[in-house]
Design an enzyme around this catalytic site. Structure first.
Site, PDB file in Angstrom:
ATOM      1  N   GLY A  17       0.779  -1.242   0.000  1.00 37.74           N
ATOM      2  CA  GLY A  17       0.000   0.000   0.000  1.00 37.74           C
ATOM      3  C   GLY A  17       0.805   1.284   0.000  1.00 37.74           C
ATOM      4  O   GLY A  17       0.335   2.316   0.489  1.00 37.74           O
ATOM      5  N   SER A  18       1.994   1.265  -0.614  1.00 35.29           N
ATOM      6  CA  SER A  18       2.753   2.521  -0.626  1.00 35.29           C
ATOM      7  C   SER A  18       2.135   3.539  -1.598  1.00 35.29           C
ATOM      8  O   SER A  18       2.168   4.748  -1.340  1.00 35.29           O
ATOM      9  CB  SER A  18       4.238   2.284  -0.943  1.00 35.29           C
ATOM     10  N   ARG A  96      -5.427  -9.021  -8.592  1.00 34.08           N
ATOM     11  CA  ARG A  96      -6.398 -10.014  -9.068  1.00 34.08           C
ATOM     12  C   ARG A  96      -6.793  -9.657 -10.491  1.00 34.08           C
ATOM     13  O   ARG A  96      -7.008  -8.482 -10.808  1.00 34.08           O
ATOM     14  CB  ARG A  96      -7.692  -9.991  -8.237  1.00 34.08           C
ATOM     15  N   ASN A 112      -5.741   2.110 -13.010  1.00 31.99           N
ATOM     16  CA  ASN A 112      -4.734   1.181 -12.482  1.00 31.99           C
ATOM     17  C   ASN A 112      -3.357   1.801 -12.665  1.00 31.99           C
ATOM     18  O   ASN A 112      -3.134   2.582 -13.596  1.00 31.99           O
ATOM     19  CB  ASN A 112      -4.783  -0.142 -13.256  1.00 31.99           C
ATOM     20  N   HIS A 114       0.566   0.566 -13.251  1.00 34.71           N
ATOM     21  CA  HIS A 114       1.337  -0.622 -13.644  1.00 34.71           C
ATOM     22  C   HIS A 114       2.806  -0.238 -13.758  1.00 34.71           C
ATOM     23  O   HIS A 114       3.140   0.788 -14.367  1.00 34.71           O
ATOM     24  CB  HIS A 114       0.822  -1.183 -14.979  1.00 34.71           C
ATOM     25  N   SER A 141       3.061   3.369 -15.592  1.00 32.79           N
ATOM     26  CA  SER A 141       1.948   3.901 -16.389  1.00 32.79           C
ATOM     27  C   SER A 141       0.668   3.895 -15.570  1.00 32.79           C
ATOM     28  O   SER A 141       0.420   2.967 -14.793  1.00 32.79           O
ATOM     29  CB  SER A 141       1.699   3.011 -17.622  1.00 32.79           C
ATOM     30  N   ASP A 150      -3.803  -5.259 -18.121  1.00 29.21           N
ATOM     31  CA  ASP A 150      -2.899  -4.117 -18.290  1.00 29.21           C
ATOM     32  C   ASP A 150      -3.011  -3.527 -19.698  1.00 29.21           C
ATOM     33  O   ASP A 150      -2.039  -2.992 -20.237  1.00 29.21           O
ATOM     34  CB  ASP A 150      -1.442  -4.515 -17.995  1.00 29.21           C
TER      35      ASP A 150
HETATM   36  C1  GAR Z   1       3.337  -1.154  -7.439  1.00 29.88           C
HETATM   37  O1  GAR Z   1       4.640  -1.161  -7.961  1.00 29.88           O
HETATM   38  C2  GAR Z   1       2.320  -1.220  -8.564  1.00 29.88           C
HETATM   39  O2  GAR Z   1       2.722  -0.519  -9.704  1.00 29.88           O
HETATM   40  C3  GAR Z   1       2.276  -2.701  -8.828  1.00 29.88           C
HETATM   41  O3  GAR Z   1       2.302  -3.297  -7.556  1.00 29.88           O
HETATM   42  C4  GAR Z   1       3.046  -2.451  -6.690  1.00 29.88           C
HETATM   43  C5  GAR Z   1       2.212  -2.198  -5.451  1.00 29.88           C
HETATM   44  O4  GAR Z   1       2.957  -1.518  -4.481  1.00 29.88           O
HETATM   45  N1  GAR Z   1       1.097  -3.079  -9.564  1.00 29.88           N
HETATM   46  C6  GAR Z   1       1.062  -4.052 -10.458  1.00 29.88           C
HETATM   47  O5  GAR Z   1       2.018  -4.751 -10.722  1.00 29.88           O
HETATM   48  C7  GAR Z   1      -0.284  -4.226 -11.146  1.00 29.88           C
HETATM   49  N2  GAR Z   1      -0.166  -5.010 -12.332  1.00 29.88           N
HETATM   50  P1  GAR Z   1       2.238  -0.795  -3.277  1.00 29.88           P
HETATM   51  O6  GAR Z   1       1.299  -1.847  -2.656  1.00 29.88           O
HETATM   52  O7  GAR Z   1       3.359  -0.425  -2.343  1.00 29.88           O
HETATM   53  O8  GAR Z   1       1.487   0.376  -3.818  1.00 29.88           O
END
Ligand code: GAR
Length: 219
Positions: A17-18, A96, A112, A114, A141, A150
């Site tokens: 969750g950053s 998911r 989203n 990515h 992105s 994506d």
């Molecule tokens: C982030 O890097 C996000 O871009 C990626 O998961 C990470 C979540 O970090 N998302 C994906 O790969 C989606 N396809 P976070 O929980 O610290 O925000």
């Protein structure tokens, strides 16, 4: 930002969750005209839920493992999200796959983030794959979500260099720092009414986007 109407935002997460934290921080400081109405995780007990609670935001979990199949999970997820009447739903590390039933329900109000310069490196392990491909730059992105993984129309990207000594962790950290600027920016544009989706097309400031916007460098 003073006087701008706040939109209601629901954030879906699966872990750390950053990116959620970056959104909560800007919403809390008033930089972002949003009220985070709820944070929902498909994994119970993750750090992102604690971040939501610390910000005084309802932190809810809906464990996908409790449902017999994807449509049943998504029906419950839609019900839970819609209880919070969102103007916008932001996937922030929500890991998911979503069916067309879900993406159609939120069409035009589902974003989203990515960690790649889409359309490059859809799916998982983007940093490893960018390094293995010998890329010299990488990034993140923001896109409107469609049922294609994506694959929805890209709104804005942040680019970082790939350095000779990079490994997946150093590269991920450099990208993540940009993600934390990028997501609040796109959400702000949406909240200000500057951004909208029309099928595969994105409109920004009343004009169709012919290619993704690029986030201005820091400073
Ligand atoms: C982030 O890097 C996000 O871009 C990626 O998961 C990470 C979540 O970090 N998302 C994906 O790969 C989606 N396809 P976070 O929980 O610290 O925000």
């Amino acid at each position: 930002m003073n006087g701008a109407r706040k939109i209601r935002l629901v954030v879906l997460i699966s872990g750390r969750g950053s990116n959620l934290q970056a959104i909560l921080d800007q919403a809390g400081s008033g930089e972002l005209p949003v009220e985070v109405a709820a944070v929902i995780s498909n994994r119970p007990g993750v750090a992102g839920l604690e971040r939501a609670r610390n910000a005084g935001v309802p932190a809810l979990d809906l464990d996908h493992k409790n449902f017999p199949d994807r449509p049943a999970f998504e029906a419950a997820l839609i019900e839970l999200i819609d209880r919070h009447r969102p103007d916008l739903v932001a996937l922030a590390g929500f890991m998911r796959l979503l069916t067309v039933g879900f993406t159609n329900h939120y069409q035009g109000r589902l974003l989203n983030i990515h960690p790649s310069l889409l359309p490059k490196f859809r799916g998982l392990h983007t940093h490893e794959r960018a390094l293995a491909a010998g890329e010299i730059e990488h990034g993140a992105s923001i896109h409107f979500v469609t049922a294609e993984l994506d694959g929805g129309p890209v709104i804005v990207q942040a680019r970082v260099p790939i350095l000779p000594d990079d490994d997946p962790d150093t590269l991920a950290a450099r990208v993540l720092e940009q993600e934390h600027r990028l997501y609040p920016l796109a959400i702000r544009w949406f909240a200000e009414g500057r951004l909208r989706q029309d099928g595969e097309r994105v409109w920004f400031d009343g004009k169709p986007l012919v290619e993704p916007l690029q986030m201005p460098p820091c400073g």
